[in-house]
Design an enzyme around this catalytic site. Structure first.
Site, PDB file in Angstrom:
ATOM      1  N   ASP A   1       0.864  -1.188   0.000  1.00 34.92           N
ATOM      2  CA  ASP A   1       0.000   0.000   0.000  1.00 34.92           C
ATOM      3  C   ASP A   1       0.899   1.236   0.000  1.00 34.92           C
ATOM      4  O   ASP A   1       1.832   1.330   0.808  1.00 34.92           O
ATOM      5  CB  ASP A   1      -0.905  -0.012   1.233  1.00 34.92           C
ATOM      6  CG  ASP A   1      -2.058   0.973   1.116  1.00 34.92           C
ATOM      7  OD1 ASP A   1      -1.780   2.176   0.890  1.00 34.92           O
ATOM      8  OD2 ASP A   1      -3.207   0.560   1.250  1.00 34.92           O
TER       9      ASP A   1
ATOM     10  N   GLN B   1     -14.471   2.505   1.801  1.00 32.94           N
ATOM     11  CA  GLN B   1     -13.785   2.059   0.573  1.00 32.94           C
ATOM     12  C   GLN B   1     -13.478   3.266  -0.321  1.00 32.94           C
ATOM     13  O   GLN B   1     -14.321   4.158  -0.494  1.00 32.94           O
ATOM     14  CB  GLN B   1     -14.662   1.055  -0.195  1.00 32.94           C
ATOM     15  CG  GLN B   1     -13.947   0.448  -1.398  1.00 32.94           C
ATOM     16  CD  GLN B   1     -14.778  -0.632  -2.110  1.00 32.94           C
ATOM     17  OE1 GLN B   1     -15.968  -0.796  -1.859  1.00 32.94           O
ATOM     18  NE2 GLN B   1     -14.138  -1.366  -3.006  1.00 32.94           N
TER      19      GLN B   1
ATOM     20  N   HIS C   1     -10.259  -5.693  -2.656  1.00 34.94           N
ATOM     21  CA  HIS C   1      -8.935  -5.893  -2.059  1.00 34.94           C
ATOM     22  C   HIS C   1      -9.069  -6.144  -0.566  1.00 34.94           C
ATOM     23  O   HIS C   1      -9.974  -5.625   0.083  1.00 34.94           O
ATOM     24  CB  HIS C   1      -8.023  -4.685  -2.297  1.00 34.94           C
ATOM     25  CG  HIS C   1      -8.640  -3.375  -1.914  1.00 34.94           C
ATOM     26  ND1 HIS C   1      -9.563  -2.744  -2.708  1.00 34.94           N
ATOM     27  CD2 HIS C   1      -8.493  -2.588  -0.828  1.00 34.94           C
ATOM     28  CE1 HIS C   1      -9.947  -1.619  -2.125  1.00 34.94           C
ATOM     29  NE2 HIS C   1      -9.320  -1.509  -0.982  1.00 34.94           N
ATOM     30  N   PHE C   2      -8.153  -6.942  -0.064  1.00 33.86           N
ATOM     31  CA  PHE C   2      -8.012  -7.124   1.377  1.00 33.86           C
ATOM     32  C   PHE C   2      -6.736  -6.407   1.807  1.00 33.86           C
ATOM     33  O   PHE C   2      -5.718  -6.479   1.112  1.00 33.86           O
ATOM     34  CB  PHE C   2      -7.926  -8.611   1.746  1.00 33.86           C
ATOM     35  CG  PHE C   2      -9.276  -9.247   1.917  1.00 33.86           C
ATOM     36  CD1 PHE C   2     -10.063  -9.536   0.811  1.00 33.86           C
ATOM     37  CD2 PHE C   2      -9.767  -9.548   3.177  1.00 33.86           C
ATOM     38  CE1 PHE C   2     -11.322 -10.110   0.962  1.00 33.86           C
ATOM     39  CE2 PHE C   2     -11.025 -10.119   3.336  1.00 33.86           C
ATOM     40  CZ  PHE C   2     -11.802 -10.406   2.229  1.00 33.86           C
ATOM     41  N   HIS C   3      -6.832  -5.700   2.930  1.00 30.27           N
ATOM     42  CA  HIS C   3      -5.678  -5.057   3.542  1.00 30.27           C
ATOM     43  C   HIS C   3      -5.079  -6.028   4.552  1.00 30.27           C
ATOM     44  O   HIS C   3      -5.806  -6.612   5.356  1.00 30.27           O
ATOM     45  CB  HIS C   3      -6.095  -3.822   4.351  1.00 30.27           C
ATOM     46  CG  HIS C   3      -6.751  -2.743   3.567  1.00 30.27           C
ATOM     47  ND1 HIS C   3      -6.110  -1.585   3.222  1.00 30.27           N
ATOM     48  CD2 HIS C   3      -8.015  -2.612   3.086  1.00 30.27           C
ATOM     49  CE1 HIS C   3      -6.944  -0.782   2.565  1.00 30.27           C
ATOM     50  NE2 HIS C   3      -8.115  -1.389   2.473  1.00 30.27           N
TER      51      HIS C   3
HETATM   52  P1  5GP Z   1      -9.833   1.178   0.433  1.00 27.45           P
HETATM   53  O1  5GP Z   1      -9.986   2.565   0.985  1.00 27.45           O
HETATM   54  O2  5GP Z   1     -10.528   1.095  -0.900  1.00 27.45           O
HETATM   55  O3  5GP Z   1     -10.242   0.092   1.370  1.00 27.45           O
HETATM   56  O4  5GP Z   1      -8.299   0.943   0.214  1.00 27.45           O
HETATM   57  C1  5GP Z   1      -7.587   1.439  -0.860  1.00 27.45           C
HETATM   58  C2  5GP Z   1      -6.147   1.407  -0.461  1.00 27.45           C
HETATM   59  O5  5GP Z   1      -5.381   1.627  -1.616  1.00 27.45           O
HETATM   60  C3  5GP Z   1      -5.759   2.498   0.543  1.00 27.45           C
HETATM   61  O6  5GP Z   1      -5.185   1.913   1.702  1.00 27.45           O
HETATM   62  C4  5GP Z   1      -4.768   3.368  -0.214  1.00 27.45           C
HETATM   63  O7  5GP Z   1      -3.710   3.807   0.596  1.00 27.45           O
HETATM   64  C5  5GP Z   1      -4.280   2.430  -1.294  1.00 27.45           C
HETATM   65  N1  5GP Z   1      -3.913   3.094  -2.535  1.00 27.45           N
HETATM   66  C6  5GP Z   1      -4.549   4.114  -3.149  1.00 27.45           C
HETATM   67  N2  5GP Z   1      -3.936   4.431  -4.306  1.00 27.45           N
HETATM   68  C7  5GP Z   1      -2.891   3.584  -4.425  1.00 27.45           C
HETATM   69  C8  5GP Z   1      -1.874   3.430  -5.433  1.00 27.45           C
HETATM   70  O8  5GP Z   1      -1.815   4.128  -6.435  1.00 27.45           O
HETATM   71  N3  5GP Z   1      -0.951   2.453  -5.203  1.00 27.45           N
HETATM   72  C9  5GP Z   1      -0.983   1.652  -4.094  1.00 27.45           C
HETATM   73  N4  5GP Z   1      -0.028   0.738  -3.975  1.00 27.45           N
HETATM   74  N5  5GP Z   1      -1.926   1.784  -3.132  1.00 27.45           N
HETATM   75  C10 5GP Z   1      -2.871   2.738  -3.299  1.00 27.45           C
END
Ligand code: 5GP
Length: 144
Positions: free
Chosen positions: A37, A101, A107-109
């Site tokens: 991330d 989100q 995706h899983f973190h």
């Molecule tokens: P969400 O908020 O959808 O659960 O998680 C999206 C995740 O993607 C966030 O933790 C954010 O930091 C990460 N993220 C956003 N843009 C990018 C990117 O361009 N590259 C990577 N590697 N991670 C990203």
């Protein structure tokens, strides 16, 4: 309404899958891709995304693909544990903007947690440099 909408093939993770956007990868096969991330909430924050599906979230993931994908999520979680030796791990997943989100490809973190080390807020981190992420990715890769 972000919970049920059309899949956007130009979302960031779709671009990463196509190789149109860079990422620091830790694992890839025909089922899933795992990468660091770029706004990590903890050191070693890793994401695992499914390949070959257009799923915005956990709810619209085809059941046939779920089992094989979840095996990869567990495999990467174990590698984060073995590679980085945290005290604990958080495995998180958000569905819809109301739930937090921000990127609409499932995706899983995987977040390694160390006792006494504060975790950053979701969506509020500072951007990590590839050279900061690379050694962490290397340790995780070596443990897969
Ligand atoms: P969400 O908020 O959808 O659960 O998680 C999206 C995740 O993607 C966030 O933790 C954010 O930091 C990460 N993220 C956003 N843009 C990018 C990117 O361009 N590259 C990577 N590697 N991670 C990203």
């Amino acid at each position: 309404m972000t919970l049920h909408a059309a899949y956007d093939p130009d979302n960031i993770f779709a671009k990463i899958l196509r190789g149109d956007m860079p990422s620091v990868k830790v694992f890839e096969d025909d089922v899933a891709l795992a990468f660091m991330d770029v706004f990590p909430q903890t050191e070693g924050h890793t994401l695992v995304i499914p390949k070959g599906v257009q799923s915005r979230n956990f709810l619209d993931m085809p059941a046939d693909f779920l089992g094989s994908y979840m095996l990869r999520v567990q495999r990467v979680a174990k590698a984060v544990e073995w590679g980085l030796k945290p005290d604990g791990l958080r495995v998180m997943q958000f569905n819809g903007a109301a739930a937090g989100q921000t990127v609409y490809h499932l995706h899983f973190h995987i977040l390694p947690i160390w006792e006494g080390k504060e975790m950053g807020r979701h969506g509020a981190g500072t951007m990590a440099k590839p050279e900061e992420l690379a050694p962490l990715a290397e340790k995780i890769r070596a443990a897969i």
